[in-house]
Design a protein around this motif. Structure first.
Motif, short mmCIF file in Angstrom:
data_model
loop_
_atom_site.label_atom_id
_atom_site.label_comp_id
_atom_site.label_asym_id
_atom_site.label_seq_id
_atom_site.Cartn_x
_atom_site.Cartn_y
_atom_site.Cartn_z
N UNK A 35 0.83 -1.21 0.00
CA UNK A 35 0.00 0.00 0.00
C UNK A 35 0.87 1.26 0.00
N UNK A 36 1.99 1.21 0.70
CA UNK A 36 2.89 2.36 0.74
C UNK A 36 3.48 2.65 -0.64
N UNK A 37 3.72 1.60 -1.40
CA UNK A 37 4.26 1.78 -2.76
C UNK A 37 3.17 2.27 -3.71
N UNK A 38 1.94 1.80 -3.53
CA UNK A 38 0.89 2.05 -4.51
C UNK A 38 0.12 3.34 -4.28
N UNK A 48 2.30 -1.55 -12.41
CA UNK A 48 3.29 -0.48 -12.42
C UNK A 48 4.13 -0.49 -11.15
N UNK A 49 3.50 -0.85 -10.04
CA UNK A 49 4.26 -0.93 -8.79
C UNK A 49 5.32 -2.02 -8.88
N UNK A 50 4.95 -3.17 -9.41
CA UNK A 50 5.93 -4.26 -9.58
C UNK A 50 7.03 -3.84 -10.54
N UNK A 51 6.64 -3.17 -11.62
CA UNK A 51 7.65 -2.70 -12.57
C UNK A 51 8.62 -1.72 -11.94
N UNK A 52 8.10 -0.80 -11.13
CA UNK A 52 8.98 0.15 -10.45
C UNK A 52 9.92 -0.54 -9.49
N UNK A 53 9.42 -1.56 -8.76
CA UNK A 53 10.26 -2.29 -7.82
C UNK A 53 11.34 -3.08 -8.54
N UNK A 54 11.06 -3.50 -9.76
CA UNK A 54 12.05 -4.24 -10.55
C UNK A 54 13.03 -3.32 -11.26
N UNK A 55 12.85 -2.01 -11.10
CA UNK A 55 13.82 -1.08 -11.68
C UNK A 55 13.37 -0.44 -12.97
N UNK A 56 12.17 -0.73 -13.45
CA UNK A 56 11.69 -0.12 -14.68
C UNK A 56 11.11 1.27 -14.38
N UNK A 58 9.82 3.25 -17.15
CA UNK A 58 9.34 3.65 -18.47
C UNK A 58 8.15 4.59 -18.39
N UNK A 59 7.35 4.49 -17.35
CA UNK A 59 6.18 5.34 -17.19
C UNK A 59 6.31 6.16 -15.91
N UNK A 60 5.46 7.18 -15.80
CA UNK A 60 5.48 8.02 -14.60
C UNK A 60 5.09 7.22 -13.36
N UNK A 61 4.16 6.28 -13.53
CA UNK A 61 3.73 5.47 -12.39
C UNK A 61 4.85 4.55 -11.91
N UNK A 62 5.58 3.96 -12.85
CA UNK A 62 6.71 3.12 -12.46
C UNK A 62 7.80 3.93 -11.77
#
Length: 343
Positions: A35-38, A48-56, A58-62
């Motif tokens: 929840x803190x990430x999202x 997008x949260x998973x993508x951001x955690x994996x280092x991506x 590409x989008x503003x949400x990531x």
């Protein structure tokens, strides 16, 4: 033999229940982490949260998810540190009202940091952490000495009053130092409120070993804390070195408080309410209470931080403001439950 089996059965059930509760609390922490990430000023999807955690990014949400990760990790570290420190202080002083904030430990760390920043120009994060630890230790010793004066010794009420008076005095001294120095006040003001918004991987990497050392010291002292709960005479009779246990346990708590305060500012009530709530779940055995407190403290702090970001979007309320709103009613309940007339 039948009697042994009969006695062992409740113990086994109690152990299984504690393991189950520990797993449930860990799952709750994972939910709070997600929840803190999202959620925040910008709410993002799971993908997008998973993508951001994996280092991506590409989008503003990531990118938002990636930016929130160090903040969330800092919240976990600070919440766990303050909760373990609070449980340790309550065990060492045998005081149900013991808390880094109420005992003046956070104020002592703040004063040490202010003195370093104002008079010595300290900006190095490691030096600030060391100063915070020294300030925490000095405040803890002072409050315990003052609270121990008199024939009755260190009663819970005397310690709480000594801590409250010390916190007020140190806060006034901090204001007196900062008021003539607007430049230092501006940099200190945001830190003083208490929050995890300024997290960075570099500071977390520097603080990690100190936080780990403090937590390990407290966890290794858990058996000794159980002996202290029986009273000094009984603990000594069981072969426990009471003074050494108190000093070592307090050292771990002071390290945790100092580093947590240096990282996130003075955040109150986590170390008070979390150990009490965990005792309702697992009892007073500190070998279980400390891990439970760490998980619950981490979940509480990042949940409060997420709540502060969601309530007033697009602005946010610092977790140092949210925690007293949550903690004050619980503190009143604790005082009433402990029957203040007996303190």
């Amino acid at each position: 033999m039948p009697g042994q089996l009969t006695a062992a059965a409740p113990t086994a059930r109690r152990g299984a229940r504690r393991h189950l509760l520990l797993l449930l609390l860990a799952a709750l922490l994972l939910v709070a982490f997600a929840c803190s990430i999202m959620f925040g000023v910008r709410s993002i999807t799971v993908s997008d949260a998973v993508g951001g955690l994996l280092g991506y990014t590409d989008t503003a949400d990531q990118a938002a998810a990636a930016a929130r990760l160090p903040r969330t990790v800092l919240g976990v570290a600070v919440g766990a540190a303050l909760a373990i420190a609070g449980a340790t202080m309550q065990a060492v002083t045998r005081n149900p009202l013991a808390d880094p904030g109420i005992f003046g430990v956070l104020a002592g760390a703040s004063l040490a940091v202010v003195i370093g920043m104002t008079f010595f120009g300290v900006v190095n994060p490691v030096t600030i952490m060391v100063l915070a630890i020294l300030g925490s230790a000095a405040a803890a010793v002072f409050v315990y000495v003052v609270g121990s004066l008199g024939r009755e010794g260190a009663t819970p009420l005397k310690l709480a009053l000594a801590g409250a008076a010390t916190s007020a005095a140190l806060a006034a001294l901090i204001s007196a130092i900062l008021l003539p120095r607007i430049d230092v006040m501006d940099s200190y003001r945001h830190w003083q409120i208490g929050g995890v918004a300024g997290a960075s991987w570099d500071r977390l990497a520097m603080a990690g070993p100190l936080l780990a050392a403090g937590a390990i010291i407290c966890l290794l002292s858990a058996r000794g804390m159980n002996a202290l709960a029986l009273g000094d005479e009984m603990a000594t009779g069981l072969g426990e070195r009471v003074l050494r246990t108190r000093i070592i346990s307090s050292l771990g708590a002071v390290i945790l408080c100092g580093v947590a305060t240096a990282l996130a500012g003075p955040i109150a009530f986590v170390g008070l309410i979390v150990p009490h709530l965990c005792r309702l779940l697992v009892g007073t055995d500190h070998r279980w209470l400390l891990p439970f407190s760490a998980l619950a403290g981490a979940a509480l702090l990042i949940s409060a931080d997420t709540l502060g970001r969601v309530l007033t979007r697009p602005s946010e309320i610092a977790v140092g403001i949210i925690m007293p709103i949550i903690g004050a009613p619980v503190f009143i309940w604790i005082v009433r439950r402990q029957r203040v007339r007996e303190l």
